[in-house]
Design a protein around this motif. Structure first.
Motif, PDB file in Angstrom:
ATOM      1  N   ALA A  72     -14.689  14.964  -7.922  1.00 17.78           N
ATOM      2  CA  ALA A  72     -14.544  15.257  -9.436  1.00 17.78           C
ATOM      3  C   ALA A  72     -14.011  13.716  -9.973  1.00 17.78           C
ATOM      4  O   ALA A  72     -14.229  13.562 -11.392  1.00 17.78           O
ATOM      5  CB  ALA A  72     -13.003  16.374  -9.042  1.00 17.78           C
ATOM      6  N   LYS A  73     -13.138  12.856  -9.210  1.00 16.68           N
ATOM      7  CA  LYS A  73     -13.131  11.875 -10.050  1.00 16.68           C
ATOM      8  C   LYS A  73     -14.176  10.640 -10.748  1.00 16.68           C
ATOM      9  O   LYS A  73     -13.982  10.218 -11.913  1.00 16.68           O
ATOM     10  CB  LYS A  73     -11.864  11.040  -8.715  1.00 16.68           C
ATOM     11  N   MET A  74     -15.263  11.090 -10.355  1.00 15.45           N
ATOM     12  CA  MET A  74     -16.196   9.931 -10.507  1.00 15.45           C
ATOM     13  C   MET A  74     -16.672  10.496 -11.282  1.00 15.45           C
ATOM     14  O   MET A  74     -17.372   9.710 -11.959  1.00 15.45           O
ATOM     15  CB  MET A  74     -16.822   9.938  -9.254  1.00 15.45           C
ATOM     16  N   MET A  75     -17.082  12.724 -11.476  1.00 19.10           N
ATOM     17  CA  MET A  75     -17.326  12.954 -12.691  1.00 19.10           C
ATOM     18  C   MET A  75     -16.925  13.388 -13.805  1.00 19.10           C
ATOM     19  O   MET A  75     -17.313  12.661 -14.890  1.00 19.10           O
ATOM     20  CB  MET A  75     -18.317  14.451 -11.596  1.00 19.10           C
ATOM     21  N   LYS A  76     -15.831  12.732 -13.730  1.00 18.37           N
ATOM     22  CA  LYS A  76     -15.020  12.420 -15.387  1.00 18.37           C
ATOM     23  C   LYS A  76     -15.108  11.503 -15.696  1.00 18.37           C
ATOM     24  O   LYS A  76     -14.624  11.269 -16.865  1.00 18.37           O
ATOM     25  CB  LYS A  76     -13.323  13.655 -14.747  1.00 18.37           C
TER      26      LYS A  76
END
Ligand code: AHR
Length: 488
Positions: free
Chosen positions: A191-195
């Protein structure tokens, strides 16, 4: 006496994404469902126009894709560009041709006038695969994956905002099942990378795959403890089937409501532990009646007919109860997806090369989606209660919705009394008159819609409404009572 006192005050706005659905690469959902290039109604993309028309009639707002259990072994790169390898789909023991993929889905979503809700693989997939998928989908240009999208003929980024990170990762049936700790850590980094790639992305993290799981609600607590800062929604899934007692089945909405209350409490516990001021919302992204116990898989066929439940009137009444529960909890449940849309446990059912028909559950969904938008009005419910295996509830379960233009109020009401009609007494702060009272009921609870008799089960209009403040609800019926606000 059953009473619904409706106040002139809004409880909460209903998010339009509550009226979503779901398309998985399985059975005849995609191939032979929405996509059948040889069908007489197929357009230049191979999309069945008759199915598209029915999807529009349902007024679906958002569609989750591409899975489901299929997701956990799926490489999204197999479904773009020229090279489309045939692969084994281990989830459903079929062969996936990859003829249809991300770009085809985005084109279909545009035609169907629905928002896309995409999902990234947390079974065999890595955080890097997920970041590359969102780069392909949402990044403007000038990088490998955004330029690949442009090379495939899609110059503009798609701007997909809602992303599911994995599916039912607690399930022993899931390819690449993880423990709550392992999934929590993996989904947080994903999620961190996607955001970071797409700062508008809203992330749905996978909750317990059902309230029946032994690991519920510890799974949800642990996953949220790992991901709270990076997550916008916690996913919920729940299916009901008739296990032999019609009344227990009819009152399934009590169980669904309990599940939501427990998930809210779990999420709020983590909020307190984290001293966070952020509220976690829910994405109820799989809900329906599903005869799970009857599932039989065929080995290694392409798009075989699987999970093709044919819904009865009773199934549609149970389904109606679930729609009322979703509306009543729409202060926390912001996204919901009826699982699924076509052929696979779907409201739409097709014949290869032939017709597309409305299953019984089509009708309560259509009313929910057309008249459930706007705001939930504060109300007070009282009346006789029942007790079933799921617990206690009102014999008449109801909710009132003020439409978006604030000119109409719709009351949805399920009468679970299987022997007798019930009267619902209504008191409004508004001056109202009845537009219509639609009733879904019938003598044969087992009746289904077929290609030969596609209208066997559908709602009827009440002949006349003698008293708009005392509505007669026939025995075992789902009711939609629409009022015009005088001077509204
Ligand atoms: O909707 C059918 C299946 O139900 C989905 O693939 C899975 O997520 C759930 O178990």
């Amino acid at each position: 006496m059953n009473k619904l006192r409706v106040y002139n005050s809004k409880k909460n706005a209903v998010d339009n994404r509550l009226f979503g659905s779901f398309l998985e690469h399985m059975g005849r959902a995609i191939y032979g469902g929405i996509y059948e290039p040889t069908h007489p109604t197929a357009d230049e993309n191979g999309f069945r126009q008759d199915v598209l028309e029915l999807v529009k009639e349902l007024n679906v707002s958002i569609v989750r894709y591409p899975g489901g259990n299929f997701l956990s072994g799926y490489d999204w790169k197999d479904g773009i560009g020229e090279h489309r390898p045939k692969r084994l789909d281990l989830a459903w023991r079929t062969v996936e041709t990859n003829e249809f993929g991300l770009d085809e889905f985005m084109k279909w979503a545009k035609k169907a006038e629905v928002e896309a809700m995409l999902a990234v693989n947390m079974g065999t997939g890595t955080p890097k695969d997920a970041a590359e998928m969102i780069e392909y989908t949402n990044f403007p240009k000038g990088t490998e994956w955004s330029d690949e999208r442009r090379k495939n003929g899609h110059e503009e980024p798609y701007g997909v905002n809602v992303w599911c990170v994995g599916n039912e990762m607690d399930g022993p049936w899931q390819v690449g099942q993880l423990s709550a700790d392992d999934y929590g850590k993996k989904s947080r980094e994903t999620a961190k990378m996607m955001k970071l790639v797409s700062n508008k992305a809203q992330v749905v993290v996978a909750g317990s795959s059902s309230s029946d799981m032994d690991t519920f609600p510890m799974w949800d607590r642990t996953v949220l403890e790992h991901t709270y800062e990076y997550t916008d929604y916690l996913s919920m899934h729940r299916y009901f089937e008739n296990l032999g007692d019609d009344f227990n089945f009819l009152t399934s909405f009590v169980n669904m409501n309990e599940f939501i209350q427990k998930i809210k409490a779990t999420a709020d516990y983590v909020k307190a532990v984290k001293r966070s001021d952020k509220t976690m919302y829910m994405s109820f992204d799989e809900w329906n009646v599903w005869y799970l116990k009857k599932v039989e898989l065929k080995d290694w066929e392409i798009a075989p007919p699987i999970l093709e439940d044919r819904y009865s009137l009773l199934d549609a009444l149970v389904f109606g109860g679930m729609t009322i529960t979703l509306l009543k909890n729409s202060d926390r449940v912001k996204v919901a997806c009826l699982a699924q849309l076509v052929n696979v446990i779907g409201p739409i059912f097709t014949e290869k090369g032939g017709a597309a028909i409305r299953q019984t559950i089509f009708y309560p969904f259509k009313d929910f989606s057309n008249y459930g938008r706007g705001s939930i009005l504060n109300s007070y419910q009282e009346g006789d209660k029942f007790r079933s295996v799921h617990g206690e509830g009102f014999k008449v379960e109801s909710v009132a919705v003020l439409n978006e233009s604030e000119t109409e109020i719709t009351v949805f009401a399920l009468n679970v009394n299987m022997e007798n009609s019930e009267v619902l007494n209504l008191e409004f702060d508004y001056e109202v008159e009845v537009i219509e009272h639609k009733i879904l009921d019938g003598d044969d609870l087992n009746a289904i819609n077929t290609f030969e008799n596609p209208d066997a089960v559908k709602p009827r209009l009440a002949d006349k409404v003698d008293n708009p403040k005392a509505i007669v609800l026939p025995k075992c019926s789902h009711n939609v009572i629409r009022y015009r606000i005088i001077g509204g």
